[in-house]
Design a protein around this motif. Structure first.
Motif, PDB file in Angstrom:
ATOM      1  N   ASP A 628       0.838  -1.184   0.000  1.00 27.48           N
ATOM      2  CA  ASP A 628       0.000   0.000   0.000  1.00 27.48           C
ATOM      3  C   ASP A 628       0.880   1.244   0.000  1.00 27.48           C
ATOM      4  N   ASN A 629       0.261   2.405  -0.168  1.00 29.37           N
ATOM      5  CA  ASN A 629       0.990   3.664  -0.326  1.00 29.37           C
ATOM      6  C   ASN A 629       1.892   3.949   0.871  1.00 29.37           C
ATOM      7  N   VAL A 630       1.353   3.828   2.083  1.00 28.49           N
ATOM      8  CA  VAL A 630       2.125   4.141   3.279  1.00 28.49           C
ATOM      9  C   VAL A 630       3.322   3.209   3.418  1.00 28.49           C
ATOM     10  N   THR A 631       3.089   1.920   3.227  1.00 30.29           N
ATOM     11  CA  THR A 631       4.187   0.952   3.354  1.00 30.29           C
ATOM     12  C   THR A 631       5.245   1.173   2.287  1.00 30.29           C
ATOM     13  N   ALA A 632       4.810   1.413   1.052  1.00 31.03           N
ATOM     14  CA  ALA A 632       5.769   1.610  -0.034  1.00 31.03           C
ATOM     15  C   ALA A 632       6.671   2.806   0.232  1.00 31.03           C
ATOM     16  N   VAL A 633       6.088   3.900   0.704  1.00 30.82           N
ATOM     17  CA  VAL A 633       6.886   5.112   0.928  1.00 30.82           C
ATOM     18  C   VAL A 633       7.791   4.954   2.141  1.00 30.82           C
ATOM     19  N   THR A 634       7.246   4.465   3.254  1.00 31.10           N
ATOM     20  CA  THR A 634       8.068   4.359   4.465  1.00 31.10           C
ATOM     21  C   THR A 634       9.200   3.360   4.280  1.00 31.10           C
ATOM     22  N   ARG A 635       8.892   2.195   3.698  1.00 28.67           N
ATOM     23  CA  ARG A 635       9.951   1.201   3.501  1.00 28.67           C
ATOM     24  C   ARG A 635      10.903   1.628   2.390  1.00 28.67           C
ATOM     25  N   GLY A 636      10.365   2.335   1.370  1.00 33.53           N
ATOM     26  CA  GLY A 636      11.245   2.830   0.317  1.00 33.53           C
ATOM     27  C   GLY A 636      12.247   3.836   0.842  1.00 33.53           C
TER      28      GLY A 636
END
Length: 746
Positions: A628-636
């Motif tokens: 999801d958007n939040v996971t992709a950005v934070t982990r990215g």
């Protein structure tokens, strides 16, 4: 294509490295000759009216004054000892090779060659040659005839002496900057990579890029004009990009080894993912630097030659040579590890993930203060003015600067700063006299000299030998002397007024001189800025669309980069134009250097897009894997935050070292570039990117259906499965993400 490079590195690693060694030796042998063909100067448009006027003056009238010798006599200029010394000086300068048109107080006398206090006099001359050889010839005269000469003391100024002083000072300052930056960067590299072996890989990229670009500059310098300052951009950018690309490759390779991959699988994944990022990153930097090719001054074009070359060669080395080294090293890439630098070898940087998580929970609350600070930093741009380098770029104790100041203050209306008007054909005496009288009546003009006499607003004097030399059967030269501050708005207005005055008998006239060069330089750059900006924006948008498949991501990247760039340039205006910190840094406030500001914009924009691609690539991988958007950005950001900030900090060290220079335009470029890189890496990548991604939500990856189909066909996606550990749920349960929505506020 990238998977083929990975297979080539796995199966032909030693052959690739042997060919690379041969190529490096050849490039080094060729590149060594670059220092003999590169030139100084190059700040003017060669096709501008002032440049063509200078060519006519040089060809038909022996050149204008570009060397001024200021002679001070403690016992008075008319004392026997001072007169003997003055005549000896005049004869010596006339006999010097490559020196013409010598005009001396001890030959012609006159108030224009004598200071108001009567203790100083001038000897003026023209030194032949291009920007490089002219400085060398001037240096010979300066060394031979300046200093304490008994009854008189002689100091040198004028354009040729100024060029020589600037070249010498810049060479000294850049040597000092590199002596500071290179050892410090090497130490920081070891700390950043956490092992000695891994730290050597970026140096391999940098060495290949630098030597290859030197060879390119030698070839180009043999067939066209290339600035010697391109060498320093080559070394700084070559080392910086080596660090950027090396960090990205080594970090991804270590990450895959740590996840349990065998060396071949780890290398294939590294080249497929990090290699694609490097290819697009290099393309965006090249696109930004290619805009410099539009500008006529070869000073700016030279940075395009060097920048494009070093980026392309660094990317090639990263995609071909480093995979071969990694294939041979395998797990030994961590050899020579530093026990206290364990975190440098970990794939994640939790602090960046936590920062991204905080920003995405409260995007407006965290982003608005950052935006406010950046916009405040950009506000000095509202009052920016532009100019070209003059004696004020040098320290106050520089001889050429002191002479220029003394001539301006003690010799009002001196011809050294006069406008030079040249006709392109024969002119009748009556028409020439009428033209000179019209010029003498313009605001700010003190006198006008022509072959028919010396004209003022009050009358005319009969011509002497000096005035008679201004006429030829095929051309006429008219000297317009003003009492205006050189390079001031009023002086530039006078240039326009002179050009607006109809030539004698309808003959075409060309106006030259320092003020005319300033007007033309600003025009040649501003006229091409829209096209340059169009190339940068258009090519960047296209490349980011091909990289992401979204039309929103390129727009978001362009807007955020523009904000950080304007903030950085605004701070430079606040410092170098408005004069804040001038006492600390030791410079004289003056208008922003037009060429250096354009150079700063293109280089910093390209490097900002470099880091944009680094971060976006990992976010896109996670998004494509189903996060999801939040996971992709934070982990990215957790995976790329350390890479970007470390690379930015190391590159900023190289640029900040230029701040030790005593030449103000070099200080401005170094401090501005270093500051812009840090702002982009910390404020933009750490705060504004996650805030924008949270606010955009799923719309961040939007593209019209037609463009989606186009991207599917030409998006240059290497394909292949995502990393297992990047797929949600692959390494255990995750915290529940916040629902996808676009927050309306805090």
């Amino acid at each position: 294509m990238l998977h083929r490079l990975a297979d080539l590195a796995l199966h032909r690693a030693r052959a690739l490295l042997l060919l690379t060694l041969v190529a490096v030796i050849a490039m080094g042998a060729v590149g060594f000759g670059a220092f003999g063909v590169l030139q100084g100067g190059g700040f003017e448009d060669p096709d501008a009216p002032s440049s063509r006027a200078q060519e006519l003056v040089d060809d038909r009238f022996g050149g204008d004054t570009n060397l001024v010798l200021l002679v001070r006599a403690d016992d008075g200029l008319d004392s026997p000892a001072a007169e003997r010394a003055g005549r000896e000086l005049t004869a010596g300068v006339k006999d010097a090779p490559h020196v013409t048109n010598v005009v001396s107080y001890w030959d012609t006398g006159g108030s224009a060659l004598t200071s108001e206090d009567g203790d100083q006099a001038l000897v003026m001359a023209h030194v032949e040659g291009d920007s490089t050889t002219r400085a060398e010839h001037a240096e010979d005269v300066v060394d031979a005839w300046t200093g304490d000469r008994g009854a008189v003391t002689v100091r040198a100024g004028g354009g040729a002496a100024l060029d020589n002083d600037v070249t010498e000072q810049v060479s000294t300052d850049l040597a000092l900057a590199e002596a500071i930056a290179v050892p410090l960067t090497l130490v920081l590299l070891v700390l950043a990579f956490g092992s000695l072996v891994a730290a050597l890989l970026p140096l391999a990229i940098g060495l290949i890029a630098i030597l290859g670009t030197f060879a390119e500059l030698y070839v180009l310098g043999s067939v066209t004009d290339v600035s010697v300052f391109a060498v320093n951009l080559t070394t700084a950018l070559g080392l910086g990009l080596g660090i950027d690309y090396g960090l990205l490759l080594v970090s991804r390779f270590r990450e895959r080894l740590g996840a349990g991959d065998e060396v071949p699988d780890a290398l294939r994944t590294t080249v497929r993912t990090a290699g694609r990022t490097i290819a697009f990153s290099a393309a965006t930097v090249v696109a930004a630097l290619s805009a410099l090719l539009l500008f006529p001054p070869f000073f700016l074009r030279s940075f395009a030659y060097a920048g494009i070359g070093v980026v392309a060669i660094a990317a090639l080395a990263a995609l071909v040579v480093v995979p071969a080294l990694l294939a041979l090293l395998g797990h030994r890439v961590n050899s020579g590890r530093l026990p206290w630098a364990r975190s440098a070898r970990q794939p994640d940087a939790p602090v960046w993930g936590r920062l991204a998580g905080l920003v995405m929970r409260r995007p407006a609350l965290t982003a608005l203060p950052v935006l406010a600070v950046l916009l405040l930093a950009a506000s000095p741009l509202l009052g920016v003015t532009f100019g070209t380098p003059d004696e004020r770029v040098l320290p106050e104790d520089a001889q050429s600067r002191q002479v220029s100041t003394a001539v301006r203050d003690a010799f009002p209306g001196n011809d050294a700063d006069a406008l030079q008007v040249v006709t392109r054909g024969p002119v009748a005496e009556g028409e020439l006299a009428s033209y000179a009288q019209r010029l003498a009546k313009l605001d700010g003009v003190v006198r006008v000299q022509a072959s028919t006499g010396t004209y003022t607003a009050d009358g005319v004097e009969e011509p002497g030998p000096a005035q008679a030399a201004l006429g030829r059967p095929d051309a006429q030269r008219v000297t317009v002397t003003s009492g205006l501050e050189p390079k001031s708005d009023a002086a530039q207005d006078l240039v326009r007024d002179v050009r607006a005055t109809a030539g004698p008998g309808g003959t075409e006239t060309l106006v030259g001189g320092a003020d005319a060069r300033l007007v033309d330089s600003k025009k040649s750059i501003t006229d091409r800025l829209p096209a340059a900006a169009g190339i940068v924006v258009g090519s960047t948008f296209l490349l980011l669309f091909l990289f992401t498949g979204s039309v929103v991501q390129p727009l978001r990247a362009l807007v955020l980069n523009a904000i950080s760039l304007t903030a950085s340039v605004g701070v430079m205006v606040w410092i170098f134009q408005d004069g804040h910190l001038s006492g600390l840094l030791g410079f004289t406030p003056m208008p922003m250097d037009t060429s250096m500001t354009v150079l700063l914009f293109c280089i910093v924009f390209g490097l900002s897009m470099d880091y944009e691609v680094f971060v976006t690539s990992r976010i896109k991988e996670l998004n494509d894997a189903g996060a999801d958007n939040v996971t992709a950005v934070t982990r990215g950001l957790s995976r790329t935050g350390r890479i970007v900030t470390t690379a930015a900090a190391l590159l900023a060290v190289s640029f900040f070292a230029f701040g030790t220079s005593s030449v103000s335009f070099l200080q401005m470029f170094g401090l501005g570039s270093g500051l812009a890189i840090l702002i982009d890496a910390v404020a933009v990548r750490g705060v504004l990117v996650p805030a924008a991604m949270r606010l955009l939500g799923k719309r961040a990856w939007y593209a019209p259906r037609a463009l989606k189909r186009l991207h599917a066909r030409i998006g240059l996606d290497e394909g292949g499965p995502a990393d297992d550990r990047d797929v949600p749920g692959a390494d255990g349960p995750r915290p529940a993400a916040e629902p996808e929505r676009t927050p309306a506020g805090v």
